[in-house]
Scaffold this active site. Structure first.
Site, PDB file in Angstrom:
ATOM      1  CB  THR A  81      42.777  37.524  48.916  1.00 14.59           C
ATOM      2  OG1 THR A  81      41.538  36.805  48.947  1.00 14.59           O
ATOM      3  CG2 THR A  81      43.609  37.132  50.123  1.00 14.59           C
ATOM      4  CG  ASN A 104      44.264  37.524  44.737  1.00 14.40           C
ATOM      5  OD1 ASN A 104      44.507  38.237  45.708  1.00 14.40           O
ATOM      6  ND2 ASN A 104      43.117  36.878  44.605  1.00 14.40           N
ATOM      7  CG  HIS A 151      35.818  31.531  46.382  1.00 14.52           C
ATOM      8  ND1 HIS A 151      35.482  32.399  45.376  1.00 14.52           N
ATOM      9  CD2 HIS A 151      36.830  32.130  47.059  1.00 14.52           C
ATOM     10  CE1 HIS A 151      36.249  33.473  45.434  1.00 14.52           C
ATOM     11  NE2 HIS A 151      37.072  33.335  46.458  1.00 14.52           N
ATOM     12  CG  ASP A 158      40.290  39.165  52.471  1.00 14.00           C
ATOM     13  OD1 ASP A 158      39.147  38.904  52.900  1.00 14.00           O
ATOM     14  OD2 ASP A 158      40.989  38.323  51.880  1.00 14.00           O
ATOM     15  CG  HIS A 177      35.876  37.988  46.370  1.00  8.48           C
ATOM     16  ND1 HIS A 177      37.139  38.484  46.161  1.00  8.48           N
ATOM     17  CD2 HIS A 177      36.046  36.692  46.753  1.00  8.48           C
ATOM     18  CE1 HIS A 177      38.033  37.546  46.424  1.00  8.48           C
ATOM     19  NE2 HIS A 177      37.392  36.435  46.781  1.00  8.48           N
TER      20      HIS A 177
END
Length: 550
Positions: A89, A110, A317, A360, A491
């Site tokens: 993301t 992240n 998710h 994203d 991912h």
């Protein structure tokens, strides 16, 4: 006589030529316009975890005013890929708005491990600022870890900071990174209070309009609706049956089947707002409120509204790409987009705004779903403890391994103190990893030139490597594999399911159409910059998608 006729002919020719030049001068348009042509407003939209194929998988069920409007009235770069790995993301939002890659913009995940601090660092953490709008620590955030400018920064500088930039998302990183360093306001959701907040990087107190919006307590109203399917559940033929064992259940629920009961969370667990499709509705309501309150599109300069919709990621998710929940979320989002586009038409004017929509990252199929005769699986995370034992037995040193973002990070200080051979430890680690189920390869990131893998994968690893923040060994998983012990999916990979994203443009300056040429996420910011006649961001390596220019 001949001389007289010649003189008359020359006079007529001269007069005709002069008159023609006068006429031509009257109709000749100015080569240089008096002002720079720009839209009133730019709207950047990121749909978190939207795979490209969702545009067409649910196409027959979409209305005409949402995704179909983007496709039919706008321009679609159908073959847009993410040029780096890991596909996460924070990396995605940064690369979209900087035209860059993690190797340059510094946002490599992240989270990442900082060897100098000896701990994980969150991508937008900033202990030097304070929360605005709440007593929680959810606002200790800023864009300071982003090492380059964004297209929103460049717009601000191009207009001597007269242009306004407002950014909003449920996720803090989804609001902060698109807004850049100079946004007038970035707002994200506080799980503790159910309100949108900010930080002192942007302001000392929330504007009145934000306080008024928060006072509506919309999360409680959405919770009261529960979550049932938008249409009869038997019509969801693009998805698997309801309640699969590889789906995660909501807190307190005994099954993952519909209906999902959210009334129980009202006034208690505001974090659940992100996990229902109405989280997207909530975010777009805030975006709509920002337009008149901040006079976006009415300042006399081009303003920018950045909107990131996060609930698609939470649902993806938890339930996976093939779930009824995911299909229902996109059908609801399509209606939300239609409402939002109509609002822009009404307030800014159709043709007066430039809008782009992208993602994203994508998502892999749930490993449990792939058991149906397809390659894929779950990489068990015991690899880390096994590696630690292996290296200790062989080299008598505790490397204190950290595995994050598909990268192995060694404690180099411990290796030096033990006078162990760093190169041999690294090679032993690689030798161990390549023998594990689900591992395609493991490579020495600092020696990519010697690695025998396809150049496309090699380029993506290099583009994701930042010398100050990345690890030592990169783990490349087999297609369809994901490192997890829990139900659901994720991912981060280089593969198309994680890296093929939508890239749609609509409105001011955009020629409708589509192309299957290969473009990249990093081409979006340069394209917007070209349309606005402003400088590209300081770390941009992308190119302009010239096919869409009028």
């Amino acid at each position: 006589m001949k001389i007289k006729l010649l003189c008359i002919s020359l006079a007529v020719l001269f007069c005709s030529s002069a008159n023609a030049q006068k006429k031509q001068a009257k109709v000749q348009p100015s080569v240089f316009p008096q002002t720079v042509a720009r839209p009133k407003l730019v709207v950047g939209m990121v749909i978190d975890q939207m795979r490209w194929d969702y545009l067409y998988r649910f196409y027959a069920r979409y209305g005409n005013g949402g995704f179909k409007r983007l496709i039919n009235e706008g321009f679609s770069a159908e073959n847009t890929l993410i040029p780096y790995t890991p596909t996460l993301t924070a990396c995605g939002h940064s690369s979209i708005y900087t035209g860059s890659v993690p190797a340059i913009n510094g946002i490599i995940g992240n989270n990442w491990f900082d060897p100098q601090l000896g701990r994980d660092v969150y991508c937008v953490e900033d202990k030097s600022v304070k929360t605005v709008g709440s007593s929680s620590n959810e606002g200790l955030m800023s864009p300071k870890n982003l090492l380059v400018t964004t297209v929103t920064d460049e717009l601000r500088m191009a207009t001597n900071f007269r242009s306004k930039v407002i950014s909003v998302s449920i996720k803090d990183r989804g609001a902060i990174l698109p807004g850049g360093h100079t946004a007038n306001g970035a707002y994200w959701y506080d799980d503790m209070t159910g309100s949108f907040i900010s930080s002192t990087h942007y302001m000392q107190q929330l504007p009145t309009w934000v306080n008024d919006f928060n006072a509506q307590r919309l999360p409680n109203k959405y919770f009261e609706q529960d979550w049932n399917t938008l249409y009869p559940i038997e019509t969801y033929t693009e998805s698997t049956a309801d309640a699969k064992p590889y789906e995660r259940t909501f807190k307190g629920a005994k099954t993952s089947s519909f209906p999902h009961l959210f009334k129980q969370y009202a006034n208690k667990n505001y974090s659940m707002m992100a996990s229902m499709p109405q989280g997207n509705s909530f975010t777009l309501e805030f975006a709509k409120a920002a337009i008149p309150a901040e006079k976006l599109g009415q300042t006399g300069n081009t303003d920018f509204l950045a909107v990131s919709l996060s609930s698609t990621d939470y649902v993806g998710h938890q339930f996976g790409p093939n779930s009824i929940e995911l299909e229902d979320t996109y059908l609801r989002l399509d209606k939300d987009l239609e409402d939002f586009f109509n609002y822009l038409d009404k307030t800014i004017g159709k043709g007066n705004y430039l809008l782009f929509l992208t993602a994203d990252h994508g998502a892999t199929h749930v490993p449990g779903f792939l058991r149906n005769k397809m390659p894929g699986g779950r990489l068990l995370l015991k690899v880390q403890t096994d590696l630690d034992s292996l290296i200790f037995n062989e080299f008598k040193v505790r490397c204190n391994f950290t595995i994050i973002n598909n990268q192995v990070i060694f404690d180099t200080d411990a290796i030096k103190e033990a006078k162990a051979d760093y190169a041999k430890i690294k090679q032993s680690t690689i030798d161990y990893l390549v023998k594990q189920d689900g591992v395609l390869n493991a490579v020495d990131i600092k020696n990519m030139g010697a690695v025998t893998i396809p150049q496309e994968i090699k380029n993506k690893i290099i583009n994701g490597y930042n010398a100050r923040r990345s690890g030592d060994v990169y783990i490349i998983l087999d297609a369809g594999w994901y490192p997890t012990l829990t139900p659901g999916t994720g991912h981060a990979a280089w593969n198309p399911y994680d890296s093929h994203i939508p890239a749609l443009f609509m409105g001011w300056g955009v020629k409708p159409g589509k192309t299957n040429k290969e473009y990249y996420m990093s081409d979006i910011a340069p394209t917007v910059s070209a349309l606005l006649h402003i400088q590209q961001p300081s770390g941009s390596i992308g190119k302009v998608i010239t096919d869409l220019l009028k």
